[in-house]
Design a protein around this motif. Structure first.
Motif, mmCIF file in Angstrom:
data_model
loop_
_atom_site.group_PDB
_atom_site.id
_atom_site.type_symbol
_atom_site.label_atom_id
_atom_site.label_comp_id
_atom_site.label_asym_id
_atom_site.label_seq_id
_atom_site.Cartn_x
_atom_site.Cartn_y
_atom_site.Cartn_z
ATOM 1 N N LYS A 128 1.122 -0.927 0.198
ATOM 2 C CA LYS A 128 0.309 -0.298 -0.047
ATOM 3 C C LYS A 128 0.431 1.298 -0.176
ATOM 4 C CE LYS A 128 -3.933 -1.529 2.646
ATOM 5 N NZ LYS A 128 -5.112 -1.775 3.877
ATOM 6 N N VAL A 129 2.187 1.145 0.501
ATOM 7 C CA VAL A 129 2.837 2.491 1.007
ATOM 8 C C VAL A 129 3.249 2.317 -0.314
ATOM 9 C CG1 VAL A 129 4.804 3.375 1.913
ATOM 10 C CG2 VAL A 129 3.103 2.455 3.440
ATOM 11 N N ILE A 130 4.257 1.546 -1.488
ATOM 12 C CA ILE A 130 4.564 2.185 -2.187
ATOM 13 C C ILE A 130 3.854 2.029 -2.970
ATOM 14 C CG2 ILE A 130 5.073 0.287 -3.928
ATOM 15 C CD1 ILE A 130 7.464 -1.400 -1.938
ATOM 16 N N GLY A 131 2.733 1.743 -3.335
ATOM 17 C CA GLY A 131 2.040 2.140 -4.872
ATOM 18 C C GLY A 131 1.038 3.618 -4.018
ATOM 19 N N LEU A 132 0.822 4.123 -3.169
ATOM 20 C CA LEU A 132 0.886 5.381 -2.711
ATOM 21 C C LEU A 132 1.728 6.158 -3.049
ATOM 22 C CD1 LEU A 132 -1.400 7.303 -1.246
ATOM 23 C CD2 LEU A 132 -0.320 7.046 0.880
ATOM 24 N N VAL A 133 3.448 5.726 -2.373
ATOM 25 C CA VAL A 133 4.332 6.826 -3.147
ATOM 26 C C VAL A 133 4.615 6.862 -4.688
ATOM 27 C CG1 VAL A 133 6.986 6.937 -3.164
ATOM 28 C CG2 VAL A 133 5.609 6.040 -1.478
ATOM 29 N N PHE A 134 4.225 5.642 -5.833
ATOM 30 C CA PHE A 134 4.217 6.252 -6.416
ATOM 31 C C PHE A 134 3.108 6.613 -7.474
ATOM 32 C CE2 PHE A 134 6.535 2.171 -7.028
ATOM 33 C CZ PHE A 134 8.004 2.731 -7.824
ATOM 34 N N GLY A 135 1.837 6.834 -6.810
ATOM 35 C CA GLY A 135 0.938 7.063 -7.032
ATOM 36 C C GLY A 135 0.727 8.796 -7.137
ATOM 37 N N LEU A 136 1.726 9.275 -6.174
ATOM 38 C CA LEU A 136 2.122 11.068 -5.835
ATOM 39 C C LEU A 136 2.676 11.440 -6.903
ATOM 40 C CD1 LEU A 136 1.751 10.882 -2.017
ATOM 41 C CD2 LEU A 136 0.220 11.825 -3.534
#
Length: 172
Positions: A128-136
């Motif tokens: 979840k954290v990795i996905g969020l970082v890539f999204g931002l």
């Protein structure tokens, strides 16, 4: 429950939502040059209320009758709509649309963190954290790194917009 794959209508609605939501920052930036932020926020809420009541009426449904339901709707309406509409408009007196969009991108981050603490079984995971970082990171690329460099120019207005994002996350 059988899950269906998204179809063309689903994707079309998602594009329409993105255009409406994304375009609102540009519209607000134009509007704040002539209209006070509180008036912009109130106008948006009144328009949404009219649309909502029209949909309720046309669908043959009725509004809840219990006072507890009205109290909850009032709280969600204030925190999730009225306050953010005002904060965004007030912030955009100074903050351009691009940086405002970057600041609003905090919604999924805040929601993810709040869910970790308030939703049973919805814990932060590395994925979840990795996905969020890539999204931002993707949002920053789309909006433009030069807009990111302007963050901090007017901290109180930018915090107001970030606070609006937090309001959206709280109601989510």
């Amino acid at each position: 429950m059988i899950q269906q794959r998204p179809g063309p209508l689903d994707y079309g609605l998602m594009v329409a939502l993105a255009a409406i939501w994304g375009g609102s920052f540009m519209g607000i930036k134009i509007a704040v040059a002539e209209i006070p932020p509180l008036t912009i926020g109130a106008g948006r809420v009144m328009l949404a209320t009219l649309v909502f009541l029209t949909i309720v009426r046309l669908s043959g449904r009725s509004l809840p009758r219990r006072p507890a339901s009205w109290a909850l709707m009032l709280a969600v309406g204030l925190v999730g709509t009225t306050l953010p509409f005002f904060l965004i408009a007030w912030g955009q007196i100074v903050v351009d649309a691009g940086p405002a969009a970057i600041l609003m991108a905090g919604v999924p981050l805040y929601t993810l963190v709040l869910a970790h603490f308030f939703v049973a079984g919805d814990r932060l995971s590395p994925g979840k954290v990795i996905g969020l970082v890539f999204g931002l990171a993707g949002l920053v690329v789309l909006v433009g790194p030069e807009n990111l460099a302007r963050l901090g120019d007017d901290t109180i207005r930018q915090l107001a917009i970030a606070g609006a994002a937090l309001c959206y996350a709280v109601t989510a």
